[in-house]
Design an enzyme around this catalytic site. Structure first.
Site, PDB file in Angstrom:
ATOM      1  N   ARG A 180     -25.223  -2.027   8.103  1.00  0.00           N
ATOM      2  CA  ARG A 180     -24.883  -3.401   7.740  1.00  0.00           C
ATOM      3  C   ARG A 180     -25.195  -4.382   8.864  1.00  0.00           C
ATOM      4  O   ARG A 180     -25.109  -5.593   8.667  1.00  0.00           O
ATOM      5  CB  ARG A 180     -23.396  -3.471   7.380  1.00  0.00           C
ATOM      6  CG  ARG A 180     -22.984  -2.465   6.329  1.00  0.00           C
ATOM      7  CD  ARG A 180     -21.506  -2.530   6.020  1.00  0.00           C
ATOM      8  NE  ARG A 180     -21.164  -3.794   5.394  1.00  0.00           N
ATOM      9  CZ  ARG A 180     -20.319  -3.923   4.388  1.00  0.00           C
ATOM     10  NH1 ARG A 180     -19.734  -2.861   3.878  1.00  0.00           N
ATOM     11  NH2 ARG A 180     -20.043  -5.097   3.888  1.00  0.00           N
ATOM     12  N   LYS A 192       0.852  -1.185   0.000  1.00  0.00           N
ATOM     13  CA  LYS A 192       0.000   0.000   0.000  1.00  0.00           C
ATOM     14  C   LYS A 192       0.893   1.243   0.000  1.00  0.00           C
ATOM     15  O   LYS A 192       1.847   1.334   0.762  1.00  0.00           O
ATOM     16  CB  LYS A 192      -0.913  -0.005   1.221  1.00  0.00           C
ATOM     17  CG  LYS A 192      -1.964   1.094   1.213  1.00  0.00           C
ATOM     18  CD  LYS A 192      -2.966   0.922   2.350  1.00  0.00           C
ATOM     19  CE  LYS A 192      -4.034   1.999   2.296  1.00  0.00           C
ATOM     20  NZ  LYS A 192      -5.065   1.833   3.347  1.00  0.00           N
ATOM     21  N   GLU A 218     -19.170  -5.661  10.928  1.00  0.00           N
ATOM     22  CA  GLU A 218     -20.119  -4.910  11.745  1.00  0.00           C
ATOM     23  C   GLU A 218     -21.130  -5.813  12.433  1.00  0.00           C
ATOM     24  O   GLU A 218     -21.489  -5.580  13.606  1.00  0.00           O
ATOM     25  CB  GLU A 218     -20.841  -3.876  10.877  1.00  0.00           C
ATOM     26  CG  GLU A 218     -19.956  -2.754  10.364  1.00  0.00           C
ATOM     27  CD  GLU A 218     -19.207  -3.099   9.084  1.00  0.00           C
ATOM     28  OE1 GLU A 218     -18.419  -2.255   8.616  1.00  0.00           O
ATOM     29  OE2 GLU A 218     -19.410  -4.226   8.559  1.00  0.00           O
TER      30      GLU A 218
END
Length: 591
Positions: free
Chosen positions: A364, A248, A336
């Site tokens: 969610r 990244k 979640e």
């Protein structure tokens, strides 16, 4: 001096005219292009820099947009946007009226699926692949690029579980950089790390057990290797899985070394990578930091307090508790549903879980809030960060539906603090012990108080407060947007005619206070930073109808019944007449 290749690229057809030997140069130019624009316009940086070679290889090998490509999550897609006919407009990225920061079907036919929330790509791509087979198209390719943080989510496993028993022509590419926004966590992350190191595990891994043709891991920055493997996989039918290893922030040293900060770094020097220094000034704290620091204060004294977040320890500031009391703070990854039911389980055993989830992400876990928490009346404390409009991240991230979708749930208390002191006080009150679960929602960004560390004061559940007396119009606000009313009331010419009430609680409503208001005022304005449909204003209207108050002129202000796109909060508020000037003009019209 070599010719700039990116200048000649409008769409992937132009890309495919290049030789393979030219692609590394294009990759460098594409990285530089992104860095130059994000350095001044801001946005997400590290994720896109990490997939430049993959982006080029995918569009080089596959016939996009005829072949369908889904990015999971959309932070990775800047390079994709630039080489799919949006290069000349990329400087408008995340700006009002400009390009979305995420893939968006209405923006381009190269964006096969809208992705702002994670872990949806496998299910969506599988759906597309099955649709192609049913239509008799056996040649169309369907590719999902999913990060190692996203694939740990339950929905991704549901998609893998289904795809593995189909003959769908789909390719899943795991972009493994051991990072989400924060470092990836969990047993699956450890397993993927082991695969990278142990060839024996590679040959007998969980992906193959799910009936995928697995290949990799390969270097995701090796253009030649990527193209060779993608060309091979293009000829393989059925569900396929390619594991690539990337870094990244690749190509910008600071972004590689500080991946959390450079996920979305703000303004920085494009040449050196150094962040633009902020002008030193004494400012109110961010609400997320008030939450994080207050939680640590309370947890030091109350050993039953637990902190939980699904993959947002930095964004929620739970990092403060993770650093100081790691045994009682949990980053559960992008999960979640699990976070909510984990909190519920802890609550059954007498612990006091503070479950911090962005407002938009709690959507969610709606079933878990109802079934696992509210139905069982478990005193979980939900702290909903990023409530209201959140600016440039746009429609997928605005936290505008929470008041409406939570208000209909029995047993649930809903509180929105006016300022930082109110946030601290409700957190203090909640950990003293409640009989019901509570949702505390607060906005992104800075508060309004410099002196916010006042001694704790217990909040009376279900009681609002009078902010300012008035004679003609009652303004009833909920949450931090009430500070606009406080500001307006200081400058409006007939300020003595405007009364201001801060309701604090959407549920239970302070019916005594509402009776007082309805008996005194015929003109009532409600204001919220949530959707008008079913929100706080609707609750007030229901009260007025329930008690048969007649001849009241009610005006509800809030988020209209459409998705609000991206842009600065000031511009967005102005676009929906929820800015200071529009509100003042409305109130003056009553006077």
């Amino acid at each position: 001096m070599s010719v700039n290749l990116l200048d000649s690229i409008y769409n992937p057809k132009d890309l495919r005219k290049l030789s393979k030997e030219q692609l590394p140069q294009l990759a460098q130019e594409l990285r530089d292009f992104i860095i130059d624009i994000v350095a001044t316009k801001e946005g997400h940086l590290g994720a896109s820099l990490g997939v430049i070679e993959l982006t080029i290889a995918l569009h080089y090998v596959f016939d996009t947009p005829e072949d369908l490509l889904v990015w999971d999550v959309g932070h990775q897609a800047y390079g994709h946007k630039i080489i799919t006919e949006r290069k000349d407009n990329f400087h408008t990225n995340r700006q009002f009226g400009g390009l979305s920061g995420f893939p968006n079907r209405s923006e381009s036919n190269y964006d096969a699926f809208g992705v702002g929330h994670s872990s949806t790509s496998i299910s969506a791509t599988l759906g597309m692949a099955i649709a192609s087979r049913l239509k008799g198209d056996e040649e169309k390719q369907h590719i999902a690029v999913i990060g190692d943080a996203s694939i740990a989510s339950g929905m991704a496993f549901e998609g893998l579980n289904h795809a593995g028993v189909t003959d769908a022509n789909m390719l899943i590419i795991l972009n493994d950089n051991a990072m989400g926004i924060d470092p990836s966590v969990g047993a699956l992350k450890n397993y993927l790390t082991a695969i990278k190191k142990n060839k024996r595990i590679r040959k007998h891994n969980i992906i193959e057990a799910l009936n995928f043709d697995y290949s990799g891991p390969i270097d995701g920055h090796d253009m030649t290797a990527l193209i060779k493997e993608l060309q091979r996989l293009k000829t393989v039918k059925g569900p396929k899985f390619l594991h690539i290893i990337t870094t990244k922030g690749k190509g910008l040293q600071q972004a590689e070394e500080n991946q959390v900060t450079y996920h979305a770094p703000g303004k920085f020097d494009a040449k050196t990578g150094e962040l633009t220094p902020k002008i030193a000034s004494k400012e109110p704290p961010k609400y997320q930091d008030v939450f994080g620091l207050t939680l640590v204060e309370l947890a030091r004294k109350n050993k039953r307090i637990i902190g939980i977040t699904p993959a947002m320890p930095t964004g929620s500031s739970l990092k403060f508790m993770l650093d100081e009391i790691p045994e009682r703070a949990f980053d559960v990854g992008i999960a979640e549903q699990h976070a909510v039911t984990l909190a519920a389980g802890m609550a059954t055993q007498g612990l006091i879980p503070f479950c911090n989830i962005y407002s938009t992400f709690l959507q969610r876990a709606y079933d878990q809030v109802i079934h696992d928490v509210a139905l069982q009346r478990l005193p979980v404390i939900f702290c909903l960060d990023r409530a209201g409009l959140v600016g440039q991240d746009g429609a997928t991230h605005h936290g505008v539906f929470d008041l409406a979708y939570l208000r209909c749930i029995p047993n649930l208390i809903i509180f929105a603090p006016l300022n930082e002191v109110e946030l601290r006080n409700i957190m203090y009150t909640a950990q003293l012990g409640l009989e019901n679960p509570i949702a505390i929602r607060y906005p992104r960004g800075k508060g309004v108080l410099l002196d916010w560390k006042a001694p704790y004061s217990k909040v009376t559940i279900g009681k609002g407060q009078l902010i300012k007396q008035g004679s003609k119009v009652a303004v009833i606000s909920i949450g931090a947007i009430g500070n606009i009313i406080i500001d307006v009331c200081k400058s409006i010419p007939d300020k003595e005619k405007i009364a201001h009430y801060d309701m604090r609680f959407v549920k239970p409503l302070d019916e005594d206070l509402l009776h007082t208001i309805c008996k005194k005022f015929d003109h009532i304005v409600t204001i919220e930073d949530g959707t008008i449909s079913g929100g706080f204003g609707s609750a007030v209207l229901e009260f007025i109808h329930k008690y048969n108050y007649q001849n009241k002129q009610i005006r509800r202000l809030g988020i209209p019944d459409n998705f609000i796109e991206h842009g600065s909060n000031d511009i967005l508020l102005n676009s929906i007449n929820l800015d200071r000037k529009s509100i003042q003009q409305l109130l003056e019209s009553f006077c």
